[in-house]
Design a protein around this motif. Structure first.
Motif, PDB file in Angstrom:
ATOM      1  N   UNK A 183       0.502  -1.249   0.192  1.00  0.00           N
ATOM      2  CA  UNK A 183      -0.255   0.225   0.056  1.00  0.00           C
ATOM      3  C   UNK A 183       0.733   1.235   0.168  1.00  0.00           C
ATOM      4  N   UNK A 184       1.855   1.162   0.683  1.00  0.00           N
ATOM      5  CA  UNK A 184       2.626   2.470   0.991  1.00  0.00           C
ATOM      6  C   UNK A 184       3.696   2.371  -0.157  1.00  0.00           C
ATOM      7  N   UNK A 185       3.706   1.168  -0.951  1.00  0.00           N
ATOM      8  CA  UNK A 185       4.714   1.829  -2.685  1.00  0.00           C
ATOM      9  C   UNK A 185       3.243   1.701  -3.552  1.00  0.00           C
ATOM     10  N   UNK A 186       2.316   2.013  -3.105  1.00  0.00           N
ATOM     11  CA  UNK A 186       1.661   2.694  -4.329  1.00  0.00           C
ATOM     12  C   UNK A 186       1.233   3.696  -4.355  1.00  0.00           C
ATOM     13  N   UNK A 187       0.938   4.327  -2.846  1.00  0.00           N
ATOM     14  CA  UNK A 187       1.043   5.535  -2.034  1.00  0.00           C
ATOM     15  C   UNK A 187       1.378   6.237  -2.982  1.00  0.00           C
ATOM     16  N   UNK A 188       3.253   6.278  -2.919  1.00  0.00           N
ATOM     17  CA  UNK A 188       4.296   7.442  -3.279  1.00  0.00           C
ATOM     18  C   UNK A 188       5.291   6.086  -3.733  1.00  0.00           C
ATOM     19  N   UNK A 189       4.925   6.336  -4.840  1.00  0.00           N
ATOM     20  CA  UNK A 189       6.287   5.364  -5.978  1.00  0.00           C
ATOM     21  C   UNK A 189       7.402   6.055  -6.484  1.00  0.00           C
ATOM     22  N   UNK A 190       6.858   7.055  -6.026  1.00  0.00           N
ATOM     23  CA  UNK A 190       8.240   8.102  -6.181  1.00  0.00           C
ATOM     24  C   UNK A 190       9.325   8.032  -5.055  1.00  0.00           C
ATOM     25  N   UNK A 191       8.947   7.657  -3.639  1.00  0.00           N
ATOM     26  CA  UNK A 191       9.637   7.704  -2.832  1.00  0.00           C
ATOM     27  C   UNK A 191       9.908   6.576  -2.140  1.00  0.00           C
ATOM     28  N   UNK A 213      -8.849  -8.421   3.385  1.00  0.00           N
ATOM     29  CA  UNK A 213      -7.605  -7.982   3.466  1.00  0.00           C
ATOM     30  C   UNK A 213      -7.131  -7.120   3.450  1.00  0.00           C
ATOM     31  N   UNK A 214      -6.628  -6.596   2.149  1.00  0.00           N
ATOM     32  CA  UNK A 214      -6.064  -5.825   1.521  1.00  0.00           C
ATOM     33  C   UNK A 214      -6.900  -4.352   2.225  1.00  0.00           C
ATOM     34  N   UNK A 215      -7.911  -4.402   2.017  1.00  0.00           N
ATOM     35  CA  UNK A 215      -9.041  -3.197   2.044  1.00  0.00           C
ATOM     36  C   UNK A 215      -8.771  -3.333   3.812  1.00  0.00           C
ATOM     37  N   UNK A 226      -4.428   4.435  -2.771  1.00  0.00           N
ATOM     38  CA  UNK A 226      -3.846   3.273  -2.985  1.00  0.00           C
ATOM     39  C   UNK A 226      -4.525   2.070  -3.282  1.00  0.00           C
ATOM     40  N   UNK A 227      -5.217   1.452  -2.436  1.00  0.00           N
ATOM     41  CA  UNK A 227      -5.868   0.550  -2.647  1.00  0.00           C
ATOM     42  C   UNK A 227      -7.282   0.189  -4.004  1.00  0.00           C
ATOM     43  N   UNK A 232      -7.332  -1.115  -9.323  1.00  0.00           N
ATOM     44  CA  UNK A 232      -6.856  -1.207 -10.561  1.00  0.00           C
ATOM     45  C   UNK A 232      -6.378  -1.285 -11.797  1.00  0.00           C
ATOM     46  N   UNK A 233      -4.853  -1.879 -11.106  1.00  0.00           N
ATOM     47  CA  UNK A 233      -4.002  -2.456 -11.876  1.00  0.00           C
ATOM     48  C   UNK A 233      -3.869  -3.632 -11.860  1.00  0.00           C
ATOM     49  N   UNK A 234      -5.108  -4.266 -10.588  1.00  0.00           N
ATOM     50  CA  UNK A 234      -4.600  -5.781 -10.118  1.00  0.00           C
ATOM     51  C   UNK A 234      -4.065  -6.687 -11.538  1.00  0.00           C
TER      52      UNK A 234
END
Length: 250
Positions: A183-191, A213-215, A226-227, A232-234
């Motif tokens: 979730x963190x990677x999806x939230x801010x991939x640039x960081x 569980x992800x939700x 991010x979720x 969308x990308x799943x």
């Protein structure tokens, strides 16, 4: 564990039982040493020469484990987390971004950097003897849900980031769980430390994890977008899971 740290500190500095160990021991600072040793710089020179202490940064020293080789160096993630623990305590800081993905086996450890999340903004810190720069990410939530559930399950209540504890040679660093890391990677991939590898890492981190569980992990924290992005990308992510595994092995 706390008692063992205290005994190790007492042996290291030659003080009697009951001498309190520094909060981040086996990492300690020169000012902490100066509380108990009259000539701290001379003591450090002798301890380094004897292979009992390794200085990893300005005023930052590690007690070398018993029986370690003469060229021993700490695991970069443990060293980085201990530096954060020295400033913010052992509960709040946690290994994050691609560094957490690497600990979960979903990516290689980014060369030359370790990512740690802390509650306040901190400038990056270079640890030349360890060969890394600690990259600090700010996240203000002070509540972290400890991993007390069965593998694959998630807690059913709101809170901050979902964390777990890993056992290392020097310490037990707090680490974002597989789901939290994704979730963190999806939230801010640039960081993330390696944005070009985010999709592959997320695919590996979330392979086989239930959507519910992800939700659940998004409750109480700012990771709803991010979720939605993962939903969308799943399909393409899951289709690339095998390729990601092959890439990781290579």
């Amino acid at each position: 564990m706390r008692l063992a740290r205290a005994h190790a500190w007492e042996r290291l500095i030659g003080r009697p039982a009951g001498t309190p160990a520094p909060a981040a021991f086996p990492l300690f600072g020169t000012p902490e040493l100066a509380r108990w040793v009259r000539w701290p710089q001379a003591w450090l020179r002798r301890a380094r020469a004897e292979g009992r202490v390794l200085t990893i940064g300005r005023g930052l020293h590690l007690a070398v484990p018993d029986g370690a080789a003469s060229d021993w160096r700490p695991h970069p993630v443990e060293a980085a987390w201990l530096v954060a623990a020295m400033r913010f305590g052992r509960i709040v800081p946690y290994v994050s971004a691609m560094s957490a993905a690497a600990l979960h086996g979903a990516a290689p450890l980014p060369a030359g950097a370790v990512h740690v999340t802390v509650p306040r903004q901190v400038a990056p810190l270079r640890l030349a003897p360890v060969g890394i720069t600690i990259v600090f990410h700010q996240r203000a939530e002070r509540k972290g849900l400890a991993r007390t559930w069965l593998p694959g399950a998630m807690p059913r209540g709101p809170g901050g980031p979902v964390l777990e504890t890993m056992r290392g040679e020097l310490c037990e660093p707090r680490v974002a769980t597989r789901v939290q890391t994704a979730l963190d990677l999806l939230h801010s991939p640039s960081r993330s430390g390696a944005p070009e590898n985010v999709d592959r890492a997320v695919a590996l981190l979330l392979a086989g994890v239930r959507v519910s569980d992800i939700r659940t992990a998004t409750l109480g924290q700012r990771r709803h977008t991010a979720f939605e992005r993962w939903m969308y990308l799943r399909p393409p992510l899951e289709a690339r899971t095998r390729g990601g595994l092959d890439w990781l092995r290579g």
